[in-house]
Motif scaffolding. Structure first.
Motif, PDB file in Angstrom:
ATOM      1  N   TYR A   1       0.851  -1.190   0.000  1.00  0.00           N
ATOM      2  CA  TYR A   1       0.000   0.000   0.000  1.00  0.00           C
ATOM      3  C   TYR A   1       0.884   1.235   0.000  1.00  0.00           C
ATOM      4  CZ  TYR A   1      -3.894  -3.090   0.958  1.00  0.00           C
ATOM      5  OH  TYR A   1      -4.829  -4.085   0.867  1.00  0.00           O
TER       6      TYR A   1
ATOM      7  N   ASN B   1      -2.527   3.386  -3.922  1.00  0.00           N
ATOM      8  CA  ASN B   1      -3.676   2.632  -3.425  1.00  0.00           C
ATOM      9  C   ASN B   1      -3.936   2.939  -1.938  1.00  0.00           C
ATOM     10  OD1 ASN B   1      -1.391   1.309  -2.606  1.00  0.00           O
ATOM     11  ND2 ASN B   1      -2.055  -0.724  -3.234  1.00  0.00           N
ATOM     12  N   THR B   2      -3.359   4.042  -1.472  1.00  0.00           N
ATOM     13  CA  THR B   2      -3.722   4.639  -0.191  1.00  0.00           C
ATOM     14  C   THR B   2      -3.368   6.119  -0.318  1.00  0.00           C
ATOM     15  OG1 THR B   2      -3.413   4.637   2.217  1.00  0.00           O
ATOM     16  CG2 THR B   2      -1.466   4.179   0.885  1.00  0.00           C
TER      17      THR B   2
ATOM     18  N   THR C   1     -13.702   3.635  -3.319  1.00  0.00           N
ATOM     19  CA  THR C   1     -12.645   2.931  -2.579  1.00  0.00           C
ATOM     20  C   THR C   1     -12.781   1.429  -2.729  1.00  0.00           C
ATOM     21  OG1 THR C   1     -12.769   4.657  -0.931  1.00  0.00           O
ATOM     22  CG2 THR C   1     -11.634   2.697  -0.284  1.00  0.00           C
TER      23      THR C   1
ATOM     24  N   GLN D   1     -10.166  -0.875  -4.684  1.00  0.00           N
ATOM     25  CA  GLN D   1      -9.351  -1.557  -3.667  1.00  0.00           C
ATOM     26  C   GLN D   1      -8.301  -0.663  -3.021  1.00  0.00           C
ATOM     27  OE1 GLN D   1      -8.408  -4.742  -6.263  1.00  0.00           O
ATOM     28  NE2 GLN D   1     -10.487  -5.520  -6.042  1.00  0.00           N
ATOM     29  N   LEU D   2      -8.753   0.515  -2.613  1.00  0.00           N
ATOM     30  CA  LEU D   2      -7.851   1.356  -1.833  1.00  0.00           C
ATOM     31  C   LEU D   2      -7.707   0.757  -0.437  1.00  0.00           C
ATOM     32  CD1 LEU D   2      -8.933   5.000  -2.801  1.00  0.00           C
ATOM     33  CD2 LEU D   2      -7.113   3.600  -3.767  1.00  0.00           C
ATOM     34  N   GLY D   3      -6.514   0.886   0.132  1.00  0.00           N
ATOM     35  CA  GLY D   3      -6.260   0.344   1.466  1.00  0.00           C
ATOM     36  C   GLY D   3      -6.628   1.343   2.559  1.00  0.00           C
TER      37      GLY D   3
ATOM     38  N   ASP E   1       2.312  -4.678   4.284  1.00  0.00           N
ATOM     39  CA  ASP E   1       0.870  -4.433   4.471  1.00  0.00           C
ATOM     40  C   ASP E   1       0.544  -3.123   5.199  1.00  0.00           C
ATOM     41  OD1 ASP E   1       0.261  -6.841   3.191  1.00  0.00           O
ATOM     42  OD2 ASP E   1       0.450  -7.952   5.069  1.00  0.00           O
TER      43      ASP E   1
ATOM     44  N   PRO F   1       0.153   0.920   5.405  1.00  0.00           N
ATOM     45  CA  PRO F   1       0.098   2.028   4.453  1.00  0.00           C
ATOM     46  C   PRO F   1       1.390   2.846   4.520  1.00  0.00           C
ATOM     47  CG  PRO F   1      -1.464   2.380   6.259  1.00  0.00           C
ATOM     48  CD  PRO F   1      -0.882   1.013   6.442  1.00  0.00           C
TER      49      PRO F   1
END
Ligand code: FE
Ligand code: FE
Ligand code: ZN
Length: 277
Positions: free
Chosen positions: A3, A27-28, A56, A60-62, A250, A252
């Motif tokens: 992320y 993706n964040t 989101t 698939q935004l974290g 994993d 952000p």
């Protein structure tokens, strides 16, 4: 999952931030909950929030990182300043309930001559006054550069704050690579050693987010001047070790480097490449 994102302007709302993030390969992302210099927050636009939550999920935004204004100071020697910090943090946490399950990061504060112990106590008092069992946000203390009278320039100080918070399960830490290096932890030369020390003093289970910044100054400088990735004292090589470090997977990772959007897009692509994507 890797992320990676950057700090984005929240002036056009949540959906716009989500779309911008995706357009630069993120993706964040991180955003200020209100004007970074403090002041009144805009009312939450629930239509924008609904549209953003749908976006989101589709993209698939974290986990996101909200950042408190950096001017609030829960451990100022001035009681009004402390009260303002308490009101701002409480109001931000209320607003964060519109985006459940994310992170809210703040700078612990500067003791302004009262001494570190008093500062630590006042920061913990503030957190104890505002954290509520029903909150669905994890509140993060940011590791600081130790500039001036800043509290949180050492892992021990952050640990002491965490130890005094009653709803401690609501709390975590955000590690800023520029700040820890400035604070005297040589994360560029020895990321393993620094993360082992973090684990010993605070516990890696408390680590919830990383600010990915190079530093304009050498280890221990206590300056807090961010540099672009590879253009500071940490160097590009350090970031390939940081983004691939097993203890940081994993989480952000958010860039706060001096960049415009194309610059962020390039750094995100570089870090993805370093991560092996
Ligand atoms: Fe910060
Ligand atoms: Fe930071
Ligand atoms: Zn900084």
């Amino acid at each position: 999952m890797f992320y990676i994102g950057c700090h984005l302007s929240s002036s056009r709302g949540f959906l716009a931030m989500g779309e911008t993030a995706v357009s630069i390969g993120a993706n964040t992302f991180q955003f200020f909950t209100r004007n970074p210099r403090g002041g009144k927050a805009k009312a939450i636009d629930t239509n924008d929030v609904q549209a953003f939550l749908a976006y989101t999920a589709a993209h698939q935004l974290g986990t996101l990182v909200a950042h408190a204004p950096y001017t609030i100071n829960p451990c100022s020697k001035d009681a009004h300043t402390r009260e303002f910090a308490r009101m701002t943090l409480a109001d931000d946490l209320k607003r964060m309930n519109y985006l459940p399950g994310n992170l809210y990061n703040f700078h612990p504060g500067s003791h302004t001559g009262q001494g570190t112990e008093t500062g630590i106590r006042q920061i913990a008092d503030t957190l104890n006054a505002i954290l509520k069992p029903e909150h669905r946000t994890t509140v993060l203390l940011e590791t600081m550069a130790g500039k001036g009278t800043e509290v949180g320039g050492s892992f021990e100080e952050l640990r002491e704050i965490l130890d005094r918070v009653e709803l401690t399960e609501k709390m975590g830490v955000c590690l800023d690579t520029c700040h820890v290096s400035d604070g005297g932890y040589d994360i560029a030369a020895d990321p393993d050693g620094v993360l082992t020390e973090f684990d010993r003093v605070i516990g890696l289970e408390r680590l919830k987010a990383v600010h990915v910044n190079d530093s304009l100054n050498p280890v221990g400088a206590h300056k807090d001047r961010h540099a672009r990735i590879g253009e500071g004292y940490l160097g590009a090589e350090a970031f390939s070790r940081i983004v691939t470090h097993p203890a940081l997977q994993d989480l952000p990772m958010v860039l706060e480097t001096p960049n415009d959007l194309p610059g962020y897009a390039r750094e995100i692509a570089l870090l993805r490449q370093m991560h092996g994507e």
